[in-house]
Design an enzyme around this catalytic site. Structure first.
Site, PDB file in Angstrom:
ATOM      1  N   GLY A 158       0.832  -1.204   0.000  1.00 14.12           N
ATOM      2  CA  GLY A 158       0.000   0.000   0.000  1.00 14.12           C
ATOM      3  C   GLY A 158       0.862   1.247   0.000  1.00 14.12           C
ATOM      4  O   GLY A 158       0.951   1.937   1.027  1.00 14.12           O
ATOM      5  N   SER A 160       1.342   3.424  -3.359  1.00 17.68           N
ATOM      6  CA  SER A 160       0.863   4.440  -4.317  1.00 17.68           C
ATOM      7  C   SER A 160      -0.494   4.986  -3.925  1.00 17.68           C
ATOM      8  O   SER A 160      -1.340   4.279  -3.388  1.00 17.68           O
ATOM      9  CB  SER A 160       0.750   3.824  -5.719  1.00 17.68           C
ATOM     10  N   SER A 192      -1.907  -4.106  -5.920  1.00 21.59           N
ATOM     11  CA  SER A 192      -2.023  -5.448  -6.519  1.00 21.59           C
ATOM     12  C   SER A 192      -2.362  -6.459  -5.439  1.00 21.59           C
ATOM     13  O   SER A 192      -1.731  -6.486  -4.372  1.00 21.59           O
ATOM     14  CB  SER A 192      -0.705  -5.861  -7.175  1.00 21.59           C
ATOM     15  N   GLU A 275      12.456  -4.369  -4.774  1.00 25.28           N
ATOM     16  CA  GLU A 275      11.527  -4.444  -5.895  1.00 25.28           C
ATOM     17  C   GLU A 275      12.246  -4.247  -7.222  1.00 25.28           C
ATOM     18  O   GLU A 275      11.847  -4.820  -8.227  1.00 25.28           O
ATOM     19  CB  GLU A 275      10.447  -3.370  -5.718  1.00 25.28           C
ATOM     20  N   GLU A 404      10.026   6.869 -17.780  1.00 20.06           N
ATOM     21  CA  GLU A 404      10.550   8.239 -17.663  1.00 20.06           C
ATOM     22  C   GLU A 404      11.387   8.374 -16.385  1.00 20.06           C
ATOM     23  O   GLU A 404      12.451   8.996 -16.380  1.00 20.06           O
ATOM     24  CB  GLU A 404       9.396   9.257 -17.644  1.00 20.06           C
TER      25      GLU A 404
END
Ligand SMILES: Cc1cc2nc3c(=O)[nH]c(=O)nc-3n(C[C@H](O)[C@H](O)[C@H](O)COP(=O)(O)OP(=O)(O)OC[C@H]3O[C@@H](n4cnc5c(N)ncnc54)[C@H](O)[C@@H]3O)c2cc1C
Length: 420
Positions: A158, A160, A192, A275, A404
């Site tokens: 948890g 974003s 997710s 990650e 980006e």
């Protein structure tokens, strides 16, 4: 990497680039070569039949998770892997890992990916447990790590929020101290697996007056706590893998904070480092490419067209480039150096390569690629995988840090260009 195996032998064994190029030695050392042979043979013997090949169920892209596969076979596979400590091969032995050296972890991942064997990673094994090993209180290690390893409890991330993705430090979800608890209010997004998770690692703001990186704390949140509401998000491929998560006066015990209050950013940064080490993706891509080639051969029985041959060769070259880039990361880890922009290069190149591969596959299938149902229509090529691969690949350059953002990292940390 090391010497000792003649290039031709190594190439036969690994099916990969082998030999010495420009002073770089790409061959397995004799020890790695032995380990590779042992792992490949063990997987062949131990992988339950229902999980071999793609079992008619596997997807192209996101292969390793084993979603939608035979549950009993998955449980048996987990048990067999764990008998070697290979569910979490990098973890220390005292937590049930195998403490494999970096090169052996890489070889294991490669051979698992080559055999299309499902792997167990994800939020719990890949990020939460290593973060707890480093920052967690003793009770957290005892309470959570064994359940993560066995799969008894699942985790989601948890982090974003609608206004905090690339700029994660802008998290607005609040956690306010009230007695022995913190009270959480706010919203997460793109979470997710929240709908199938028992626990969440939650990043929340505990000091709204501090500079944004300094007012965040990191919590372990029981997903059964009253006040949590989930709203599934259906992605463009028609799946509901991620969710919006709303918090209304959700009470989290203060002892569930990992690390110190208002120092959660540094804990989260560690989680994100775990990650971002995506070194084995390219092996999965090579496996996809071989399946794509097998399908193209079936679809063009008179022989592959020049266009198909060129497209396949181009993709294979790019997959090998991705592997070489990822080997750089592995060799840095092997030397005890922390990869930085080098990992961003791999993420950037590999995720964009996934999209290029998906586009090639989609074009090869022509109009019928648009049929994404699992063989609901007899004309659907490869059970709709071409189209689903294309749809799923779009997320590859967003999740885990957008292209980006990776380019910014390469520009500033890699090339030393100024920030603008
Ligand atoms: C499949 C998938 C699964 C996910 N799972 C989770 C999960 O489990 N838990 C979780 O917390 N999050 C998850 N996310 C969210 C993911 O981390 C974010 O989507 C990602 O960090 C981008 O943030 P954003 O969506 O807010 O986009 P934004 O950050 O708003 O970016 C929008 C656009 O602006 C560009 N941009 C932003 N900043 C810059 C900059 N400084 N310079 C140049 N361009 C910039 C971006 O590249 C992008 O094109 C998932 C995302 C995906 C796609």
């Amino acid at each position: 990497m090391g010497g000792g195996v003649p290039p031709a032998t190594a190439a036969r064994r690994t099916g990969h680039l082998a030999g010495t190029i420009g002073g770089m030695d790409f061959r397995d050392s004799p020890e790695e070569s032995r380990f590779r042979a042992e792992v490949a043979a063990w997987i062949q013997d131990s992988l339950p039949a229902a999980l071999k090949g793609d079992g008619g169920e596997g997807e192209w892209g996101q292969l390793s998770s084993g979603h939608e596969r035979d549950r009993a076979a998955m449980a048996e596979w987990r048990r067999r892997l764990q008998s070697r400590g290979w569910v979490a091969p990098a973890w220390p032995r005292r937590y049930g890992g195998a403490e494999l050296p970096v090169m052996q972890q890489f070889v294991l991942k490669e051979e698992m990916a080559r055999a299309r064997a499902p792997r167990f990673g994800g939020v719990g094994i890949g990020w939460v447990a290593p973060t707890l090993m480093q920052f967690g209180a003793d009770w957290m290690k005892e309470r959570f790590i064994a359940n993560i390893l066995s799969g008894a409890e699942r985790w989601c991330q948890g982090f974003s929020e609608p206004g905090a993705g690339s700029d994660l430090a802008s998290v607005q979800t609040r956690a306010v101290r009230d007695g022995d608890d913190y009270v959480v209010d706010g919203q997460k997004i793109w979470t997710s697996g929240a709908h199938i998770s028992d626990w969440m690692i939650l990043l929340a703001r505990t000091d709204p007056t501090a500079p944004k990186h300094r007012g965040l704390s990191y919590f372990l949140l029981d997903m059964k706590t009253p006040g949590i509401t989930l709203s599934p998000i259906i992605n463009m491929a028609g799946n509901s893998g991620f969710n919006q998560v709303f918090f209304e006066a959700v009470r989290v015990p203060a002892r569930n904070m990992v690390g110190e209050e208002n120092r959660g950013w540094y804990v989260a940064a560690t989680t994100l480092d775990f990650e971002r080490s995506l070194v084995d993706l390219c092996v999965e891509y090579e496996a996809i490419l071989h399946e794509l080639l097998a399908w193209a051969r079936r679809a063009q029985p008179a022989g592959l067209t020049a266009e198909t041959r060129h497209a396949m060769v181009e993709m294979l070259i790019q997959v090998r480039v991705a592997r070489t880039l990822s080997l750089r990361v592995v060799s840095m880890q092997n030397r005890g150096t922390q990869p930085n922009y080098e990992a961003s290069i791999v993420k950037l190149f590999a995720s964009e390569l996934e999209q290029r591969m998906a586009t090639v596959a989609f074009h090869l299938g022509g109009m019928l690629s648009q049929l994404t149902d699992r063989g609901a229509h007899p004309a659907t090529p490869v059970m709709g995988r071409l189209g689903r691969f294309q749809l799923h690949s779009v997320a590859a350059t967003i999740g885990g840090g957008t292209s980006e953002v990776q380019r910014n990292i390469v520009a500033t940390r890699g090339l030393g260009l100024p920030r603008v």
